[in-house]
Write a protein that holds these residues in place. Structure first.
Motif, PDB file in Angstrom:
ATOM      1  N   SER A  31       0.813  -1.221   0.000  1.00  0.00           N
ATOM      2  CA  SER A  31       0.000   0.000   0.000  1.00  0.00           C
ATOM      3  C   SER A  31       0.843   1.266   0.000  1.00  0.00           C
ATOM      4  N   GLY A  32       2.039   1.219   0.586  1.00  0.00           N
ATOM      5  CA  GLY A  32       2.868   2.417   0.620  1.00  0.00           C
ATOM      6  C   GLY A  32       3.261   2.919  -0.751  1.00  0.00           C
ATOM      7  N   ALA A  33       3.368   2.027  -1.706  1.00  0.00           N
ATOM      8  CA  ALA A  33       3.773   2.438  -3.059  1.00  0.00           C
ATOM      9  C   ALA A  33       2.678   3.197  -3.779  1.00  0.00           C
ATOM     10  N   VAL A  34       1.417   2.955  -3.429  1.00  0.00           N
ATOM     11  CA  VAL A  34       0.294   3.536  -4.166  1.00  0.00           C
ATOM     12  C   VAL A  34      -0.407   4.613  -3.357  1.00  0.00           C
ATOM     13  N   ALA A  35       0.283   5.170  -2.375  1.00  0.00           N
ATOM     14  CA  ALA A  35      -0.302   6.202  -1.527  1.00  0.00           C
ATOM     15  C   ALA A  35      -0.795   7.382  -2.359  1.00  0.00           C
ATOM     16  N   ASP A  36      -1.859   8.021  -1.874  1.00  0.00           N
ATOM     17  CA  ASP A  36      -2.372   9.295  -2.387  1.00  0.00           C
ATOM     18  C   ASP A  36      -3.235   9.175  -3.638  1.00  0.00           C
ATOM     19  N   ARG A  37      -3.474   7.966  -4.165  1.00  0.00           N
ATOM     20  CA  ARG A  37      -4.195   7.944  -5.447  1.00  0.00           C
ATOM     21  C   ARG A  37      -5.025   6.697  -5.710  1.00  0.00           C
ATOM     22  N   LEU A  38      -5.045   5.717  -4.845  1.00  0.00           N
ATOM     23  CA  LEU A  38      -5.782   4.474  -5.095  1.00  0.00           C
ATOM     24  C   LEU A  38      -7.109   4.485  -4.331  1.00  0.00           C
ATOM     25  N   THR A  98     -13.351  -1.830 -13.011  1.00  0.00           N
ATOM     26  CA  THR A  98     -13.885  -0.929 -11.979  1.00  0.00           C
ATOM     27  C   THR A  98     -13.128   0.390 -11.860  1.00  0.00           C
ATOM     28  N   GLY A  99     -11.907   0.425 -12.381  1.00  0.00           N
ATOM     29  CA  GLY A  99     -11.079   1.613 -12.190  1.00  0.00           C
ATOM     30  C   GLY A  99     -10.361   1.546 -10.855  1.00  0.00           C
ATOM     31  N   LEU A 100      -9.100   1.921 -10.844  1.00  0.00           N
ATOM     32  CA  LEU A 100      -8.296   1.865  -9.631  1.00  0.00           C
ATOM     33  C   LEU A 100      -8.075   3.238  -8.999  1.00  0.00           C
ATOM     34  N   ARG A 101      -8.031   4.251  -9.817  1.00  0.00           N
ATOM     35  CA  ARG A 101      -7.551   5.548  -9.350  1.00  0.00           C
ATOM     36  C   ARG A 101      -8.693   6.483  -8.984  1.00  0.00           C
ATOM     37  N   VAL A 102      -8.486   7.273  -7.942  1.00  0.00           N
ATOM     38  CA  VAL A 102      -9.485   8.263  -7.545  1.00  0.00           C
ATOM     39  C   VAL A 102      -9.529   9.388  -8.572  1.00  0.00           C
ATOM     40  N   ILE A 143       1.974   0.001  -9.444  1.00  0.00           N
ATOM     41  CA  ILE A 143       2.147   1.432  -9.729  1.00  0.00           C
ATOM     42  C   ILE A 143       2.364   1.690 -11.224  1.00  0.00           C
ATOM     43  N   LEU A 144       2.883   0.709 -11.941  1.00  0.00           N
ATOM     44  CA  LEU A 144       3.000   0.888 -13.392  1.00  0.00           C
ATOM     45  C   LEU A 144       1.635   0.956 -14.059  1.00  0.00           C
ATOM     46  N   VAL A 145       0.671   0.220 -13.530  1.00  0.00           N
ATOM     47  CA  VAL A 145      -0.688   0.285 -14.058  1.00  0.00           C
ATOM     48  C   VAL A 145      -1.395   1.545 -13.551  1.00  0.00           C
ATOM     49  N   LEU A 146      -1.177   1.882 -12.300  1.00  0.00           N
ATOM     50  CA  LEU A 146      -1.885   2.995 -11.671  1.00  0.00           C
ATOM     51  C   LEU A 146      -1.434   4.352 -12.194  1.00  0.00           C
ATOM     52  N   GLU A 178      -9.260  13.108 -10.088  1.00  0.00           N
ATOM     53  CA  GLU A 178      -8.174  14.069  -9.889  1.00  0.00           C
ATOM     54  C   GLU A 178      -8.506  15.100  -8.810  1.00  0.00           C
ATOM     55  N   ASP A 179      -9.794  15.422  -8.651  1.00  0.00           N
ATOM     56  CA  ASP A 179     -10.170  16.366  -7.589  1.00  0.00           C
ATOM     57  C   ASP A 179      -9.934  15.757  -6.217  1.00  0.00           C
ATOM     58  N   VAL A 180     -10.239  14.477  -6.072  1.00  0.00           N
ATOM     59  CA  VAL A 180     -10.007  13.790  -4.800  1.00  0.00           C
ATOM     60  C   VAL A 180      -8.518  13.689  -4.520  1.00  0.00           C
ATOM     61  N   GLU A 181      -7.748  13.391  -5.555  1.00  0.00           N
ATOM     62  CA  GLU A 181      -6.304  13.313  -5.380  1.00  0.00           C
ATOM     63  C   GLU A 181      -5.731  14.652  -4.941  1.00  0.00           C
ATOM     64  N   ARG A 182      -6.266  15.734  -5.494  1.00  0.00           N
ATOM     65  CA  ARG A 182      -5.760  17.065  -5.143  1.00  0.00           C
ATOM     66  C   ARG A 182      -6.177  17.459  -3.728  1.00  0.00           C
ATOM     67  N   ASP A 183      -7.425  17.189  -3.364  1.00  0.00           N
ATOM     68  CA  ASP A 183      -7.949  17.657  -2.087  1.00  0.00           C
ATOM     69  C   ASP A 183      -7.683  16.683  -0.938  1.00  0.00           C
ATOM     70  N   GLY A 184      -7.318  15.451  -1.237  1.00  0.00           N
ATOM     71  CA  GLY A 184      -7.023  14.473  -0.200  1.00  0.00           C
ATOM     72  C   GLY A 184      -8.062  13.378  -0.119  1.00  0.00           C
ATOM     73  N   LEU A 185      -7.618  12.187   0.272  1.00  0.00           N
ATOM     74  CA  LEU A 185      -8.490  11.011   0.286  1.00  0.00           C
ATOM     75  C   LEU A 185      -9.223  10.808   1.600  1.00  0.00           C
ATOM     76  N   ASP A 186      -8.738  11.430   2.674  1.00  0.00           N
ATOM     77  CA  ASP A 186      -9.337  11.163   3.986  1.00  0.00           C
ATOM     78  C   ASP A 186     -10.818  11.503   4.021  1.00  0.00           C
ATOM     79  N   VAL A 187     -11.150  12.726   3.637  1.00  0.00           N
ATOM     80  CA  VAL A 187     -12.546  13.150   3.674  1.00  0.00           C
ATOM     81  C   VAL A 187     -13.365  12.440   2.599  1.00  0.00           C
ATOM     82  N   ALA A 188     -12.821  12.332   1.394  1.00  0.00           N
ATOM     83  CA  ALA A 188     -13.558  11.734   0.281  1.00  0.00           C
ATOM     84  C   ALA A 188     -13.829  10.245   0.496  1.00  0.00           C
TER      85      ALA A 188
END
Length: 452
Positions: free
Chosen positions: A119-126, A393-397, A192-195, A399-409
């Motif tokens: 999980s550490g490799a895909v932080a901030d965007r999965l 299903t899609g893996l990535r959040v 991470i190569l796919v993400l 872009e707005d969620v990535e910018r504003d943070g995943l905790d709240v979203a």
């Protein structure tokens, strides 16, 4: 085995299981401190979420797939139906020995830590939901088979066939250099190569709380003594040597990383100390039962130095390994596993000599085959899993969620809040800048009231 010895062994593995369980919150703190304040809870939840999925699948069929009798003589996969639901492990062993239920619990934690490392490799965007699904699929198709190859040994009477790396090949992996660290590291690279890269890959956010990361690293060191020492499965001299080697390597890893860091940047950082510690622990994990304390120092120092250099490869090669899982766990795992071929000594618990101790190239060849097999299998299958999930299903959040943070979203929560009675209560914040804004507002209001 008499009753007293069996009781002592059981007590030690119970304690070791508790130590390894502490690695779950330790890893959550270690990773959580390294991400931005907006993604702290998400990072921690990925660790705990993975652990939860592992526990369910391990009871249902995971233990059986890893430690069940191999389906065929090739030693590729255990029978997933042999211990289905683990009801067979409730009874005490007929002869004094380690309770099977305790061994199952101990190994469950190994599986939990392995997938959480990714999980550490895909932080901030999965996406969190995608992570939970990926965990279940990856465990079933990658971790369980590889763990069977490495951890499942043939029974003494030949009635049970184990994995091919442990038995047919005869490679040494005392506590999981291949099945845990190389497996997780190369899987992280495939994922991470796919993400893809984060939007701020070139200028990523700084760790929001290095004290949390340092605390997590300390807890991981504590737990690692159970991880490696408990893998002896007995309260004996082997466990003692393993614990000594683990501590020796850890100290050397910190020193080596800080030295390289000082030469390269002019600073010796807290993050470097924590990273050097983990790199050395990764490298000594497969070798802790095969080398002398001097060999442990060499392995720890080599891991600290090499991994410190390896983490910069992501910028040169263009893969976004957010928290350096590839640079530490993959590189450290490969290094430690291969160095067994050079530094193993017959005086150590594994009782096998490497090249530097008169053993020739045979052991190094076995270690190399084990490394290459796990690298190839884990990378290919993980890439296929990630690619299929991304299509379906899609893996990535967004872009707005990535910018504003995943905790709240993702979780509807924030890691921190600022108590500001002057502004009417708690000011919830997802960014360190918000703290400054709130503080400035309080100061401005106080100054206004003073003037008035």
């Amino acid at each position: 085995m008499d009753q007293a010895l069996a009781a002592a062994n059981t007590a030690w593995i119970l304690a070791a299981t508790g130590l390894v369980a502490l690695m779950v919150p330790g890893l959550a703190l270690f990773y959580g401190g390294m991400v931005s304040v907006r993604n702290t809870l998400n990072m921690m939840m990925m660790t705990f979420g993975a652990f939860a999925v592992v526990g369910v699948l391990w009871v249902l069929f995971g233990y059986s797939t890893v430690f069940g009798n191999s389906l065929g003589e090739a030693g590729l996969l255990g029978d997933p139906l042999e211990y289905l639901g683990l009801g067979q492990l409730l009874e005490a062993p007929a002869e004094p020995g380690l309770p099977p239920a305790l061994f199952a619990a101990f190994q469950m934690l190994f599986a939990g830590i392995t997938v959480a490392l990714i999980s550490g490799a895909v932080a901030d965007r999965l996406k969190f939901g995608a992570w939970m699904v990926f965990t279940a699929i990856w465990l079933t198709l990658v971790y369980f088979p590889v763990a069977h190859w490495v951890f499942a040994f043939d029974s003494s009477d030949g009635s049970v066939i184990g994995g091919w790396i442990a038995n047919t090949l005869g490679a040494i992996d005392f506590a999981g250099g291949t099945a845990v660290h190389i497996n997780a590291g190369i899987a992280a690279l495939a994922l991470i190569l796919v993400l893809g890269k984060r939007a701020n890959f070139i200028n990523p956010p700084r760790p929001h709380s290095l004290p949390l990361t340092m605390l997590g690293a300390g807890i991981l060191l504590f737990g690692w003594l159970g991880f490696n020492g408990g893998s002896a499965l007995a309260a004996n001299n082997s466990a003692s040597v393993v614990v000594l080697n683990t501590l020796a390597a850890a100290c050397a890893g910190i020193c080596a990383w800080l030295l390289v860091e000082r030469i390269r940047t002019g600073h010796s950082t807290t993050l470097g100390a924590a990273s050097g510690l983990i790199a050395a622990l990764v490298a000594i994990t497969p070798a802790c039962g095969a080398v002398s304390p001097i060999g442990a120092l060499v392995i720890g120092a080599a891991a600290g130095a090499v991994c410190c250099l390896a983490i910069s490869l992501k910028f040169k090669l263009g893969y976004d390994d957010a928290l350096d899982v590839v640079g530490i766990h993959l590189v450290g795992g490969v290094l430690g596993t291969l160095l067994i071929g050079f530094l193993a000594t017959e005086a150590a618990p594994n009782g096998v000599a490497g090249l530097f101790y008169g053993g020739g190239l045979g052991l190094l060849g076995k270690q190399t085959v084990a490394v290459l097999a796990v690298l190839a299998y884990s990378f290919i299958v993980t890439w296929l899993i990630a690619k299929a999930m991304d299509k379906v299903t899609g893996l990535r959040v967004h872009e707005d969620v990535e910018r504003d943070g995943l905790d709240v979203a993702m979780h509807g929560e924030s890691a921190y809040s600022v108590e500001a009675p002057e502004l009417g209560g708690a000011v919830v914040t997802t960014d360190a800048d918000d703290v400054a804004v709130a503080a400035a507002a309080i100061t401005e209001k106080a100054a206004t009231e003073k003037v008035t």
